[in-house]
Write a protein that holds these residues in place. Sequence first.
Motif, mmCIF file in Angstrom:
data_model
loop_
_atom_site.group_PDB
_atom_site.id
_atom_site.type_symbol
_atom_site.label_atom_id
_atom_site.label_comp_id
_atom_site.label_asym_id
_atom_site.label_seq_id
_atom_site.Cartn_x
_atom_site.Cartn_y
_atom_site.Cartn_z
ATOM 1 N N CYS A 202 0.853 -1.200 0.000
ATOM 2 C CA CYS A 202 0.000 0.000 0.000
ATOM 3 C C CYS A 202 0.888 1.249 0.000
ATOM 4 N N GLY A 203 0.335 2.335 -0.485
ATOM 5 C CA GLY A 203 0.969 3.655 -0.365
ATOM 6 C C GLY A 203 2.379 3.695 -0.907
ATOM 7 N N THR A 204 3.246 4.266 -0.095
ATOM 8 C CA THR A 204 4.650 4.421 -0.499
ATOM 9 C C THR A 204 5.299 3.067 -0.799
ATOM 10 N N SER A 205 4.963 2.084 0.006
ATOM 11 C CA SER A 205 5.560 0.755 -0.207
ATOM 12 C C SER A 205 5.141 0.194 -1.575
ATOM 13 N N LEU B 47 2.341 11.751 -3.925
ATOM 14 C CA LEU B 47 1.790 11.295 -2.643
ATOM 15 C C LEU B 47 2.387 12.094 -1.489
ATOM 16 N N VAL C 8 -1.482 1.799 9.369
ATOM 17 C CA VAL C 8 -2.921 1.679 9.105
ATOM 18 C C VAL C 8 -3.348 0.231 9.351
ATOM 19 N N ILE D 266 5.491 -5.780 0.788
ATOM 20 C CA ILE D 266 6.440 -4.729 1.160
ATOM 21 C C ILE D 266 5.729 -3.810 2.139
ATOM 22 N N SER D 267 6.372 -3.573 3.267
ATOM 23 C CA SER D 267 5.721 -2.749 4.286
ATOM 24 C C SER D 267 6.755 -2.174 5.238
ATOM 25 N N GLN D 268 6.614 -0.906 5.528
ATOM 26 C CA GLN D 268 7.485 -0.302 6.542
ATOM 27 C C GLN D 268 7.135 -0.913 7.899
ATOM 28 N N SER D 269 5.866 -0.843 8.262
ATOM 29 C CA SER D 269 5.454 -1.225 9.622
ATOM 30 C C SER D 269 5.305 -2.727 9.828
ATOM 31 N N GLY D 270 4.962 -3.418 8.749
ATOM 32 C CA GLY D 270 4.673 -4.844 8.876
ATOM 33 C C GLY D 270 3.311 -5.104 9.499
ATOM 34 N N SER E 84 6.376 8.819 4.695
ATOM 35 C CA SER E 84 7.493 7.890 4.645
ATOM 36 C C SER E 84 8.592 8.393 3.703
ATOM 37 N N GLN F 140 13.562 0.428 0.958
ATOM 38 C CA GLN F 140 12.789 -0.612 0.248
ATOM 39 C C GLN F 140 13.298 -0.745 -1.191
HETATM 40 O O1 M6R Z 1 3.718 0.389 6.835
HETATM 41 P P1 M6R Z 1 3.388 0.260 5.374
HETATM 42 O O2 M6R Z 1 4.569 0.464 4.498
HETATM 43 O O3 M6R Z 1 2.684 -1.011 5.048
HETATM 44 O O4 M6R Z 1 2.379 1.440 5.089
HETATM 45 C C1 M6R Z 1 1.771 1.603 3.857
HETATM 46 C C2 M6R Z 1 1.197 2.970 3.702
HETATM 47 O O5 M6R Z 1 0.209 3.215 4.664
HETATM 48 C C3 M6R Z 1 2.279 4.053 3.841
HETATM 49 O O6 M6R Z 1 3.313 3.845 2.932
HETATM 50 C C4 M6R Z 1 1.687 5.456 3.594
HETATM 51 O O7 M6R Z 1 1.308 5.586 2.267
HETATM 52 C C5 M6R Z 1 2.696 6.526 4.004
HETATM 53 N N1 M6R Z 1 2.077 7.470 4.872
HETATM 54 C C6 M6R Z 1 3.270 7.262 2.851
HETATM 55 O O8 M6R Z 1 4.067 8.327 3.206
#
Ligand code: M6R
Length: 604
Positions: free
Chosen positions: A299-302, A483, A601, A345-349, A399, A406
């Motif tokens: 999702c999103g940036t990932s 974004l 999220v 792919i995810s920052q937070s997991g 992000s 990533q």
């Molecule tokens: O933790 P994640 O990488 O799964 O999150 C996905 C998106 O919610 C996240 O990349 C979001 O788009 C950021 N706020 C972008 O800056």
Amino acid sequence: MCGIVGYIGNKDAKEILIEGLRELEYRGYDSAGLAILNSGEFNIYKAVGKLKNLEEKTKDFTTSGFSVGIAHTRWATHGKPTELNAHPHLGEESYVVHNGIIENYIELKKELEKKGVGFLSQTDTEVIVHRFEDNKKTIADNFKAFETTINELDGAYAILLVTKSSDDKIFFAKKGSPLLVGKDSNGNVYFASSDTAVIGKAEEVYYLEDDEYGYAGKNDIAVFDKSGNKKSLTFKRLSTNKLSAQKEGYRFFMEKEIYEQSEVIADTMLGRLKDEEVFFEEIDDSFFDGIDEIKFCACGTSYHAALSCAYLFERVAKIKTSVEIASELRYKEPLLTKNTLFVVISQSGETADTLETLKMAKKAGLKTLAVCNVDNSSMVRTADTTILTRAGIEKGVASTKAFATQVCVLWMLSLFMAGKKGTISKESLKEQLHLLRELPKVLKVKQKLHDRIKKLSKRYLHGHGFFFIGRDVFYPLALEGALKLKEISYLHAEGYPSGEMKHGPIALADPELFTIALLPQNLLYEKTKSNIEELSARDSTICIISSKNEEIADDFIKIDEHSHYMLEFFEMMVVLQLLSLEISVRLGNDVDMPRNLAKSVTVE
Ligand code: M6R
């Protein structure tokens, strides 16, 4: 990344070390340990997993009077997270903690083993303490033995070492990994990987430079340069405000995180780039067996990171690659076939949509991989295999460094796969490895560039919208630029493939439509330029990001000349991040916590 803390003085050493580790836990948390020398005795505690396990183990342990202590929170580079592999590592009478990688540890270890030295762990670090004790046999002065040991090490390190026969001192050294030494007016001495660990304790700090080393005792800190000359030290006053100190002088976490990218990207690559290949210890040789397709989901940036790198997987690793938005994939009744490697792919997991798709893929029997920044997160626990991006804690909701790391991991993974499949020549692979090694330099934010963007930002606070345009990998980067701007400026922005503008969106073009055009020199230059010309002819206001100025531009942000488009990609990424930051600042918005958003999220 690992975190290290040290202390010399009469206060409660255990509390100081544990509190320091708590601030550094984001740097690694697969195990932690401490060694405290008190009344001539070493007290050692180690625990696997998060710091709370070490806290539990040490809850009945207390120190009194003068003590010397070192502590460590680990993010594994060599060897699994076990107590034996946790730091501090032990010799006959000495202990060491280390952050970094000792590249020549195998050869040093072999020499010691020939002399009959036994090793307990699988780490590269253990060699330091044994080497020190071996040197001590022939060098009477302990500090000289430490100096000799440091000179034998290749690689990156921040090291603290304690030994019984110098029981009032810590020996230390820094090269390539962060380390500071601090003091207070009572003669207490502190060490840490970052100043947040010593705020409220040390009053002044000295940030060690690479190749500096020394010793410290109560009221006594001596630092030497590479040539062995003693340095006269200028200490900096340390802020007492934790939050502002965490921002390290930057106005916002997002700004700090943009500036940090050069450093964290080096961590992302640590131990993964060999002379002639990419190496992921997380992935065994059979991992790609039976795989002839990759599906990324995020999702999103990932998601943008995945989109960018899908080009590389098809181009370099010659494997069919698709990219899905997690919330879309969930309900489209997708065909998930077992020859597909499913990569989240995810920052937070923890992103709920992405996590659900991972579960779906697992249920369908697919092999799964998580590219993630947070160890022990739900995705890491669910996927068959994980590659951690090692960006450190990202606090800004927008992000930045997570995206950079990533893309770096995925770029490396495409080369890793290409190497395994034999779709890349030795020469090209070497060249790509060389490019990757350039990244820390490319990501260093130049003050002149930042000042230029700051100045320019005032022209972009109004208008009826922004188009970010680019081709190939620069199209997902354009999406990411749009974004970023949307999230923190609340201005309308869209990312578009440059070649697609003429199929409709160009109807919006007028002087109040701002076009941010990504014009790389090394990929589809003429084609992208023609697309920009089409917009210029319709009087759109155009800001070009490129290494070469073009007359069609109303504004121009110059990046350096690079030999490859991926290096242009990373420098343009920094420009886009800074541009949205500065526009948001001028609009008076809350950069780190923009309205309506959350960092993670976890709802659908
Ligand atoms: O933790 P994640 O990488 O799964 O999150 C996905 C998106 O919610 C996240 O990349 C979001 O788009 C950021 N706020 C972008 O800056």
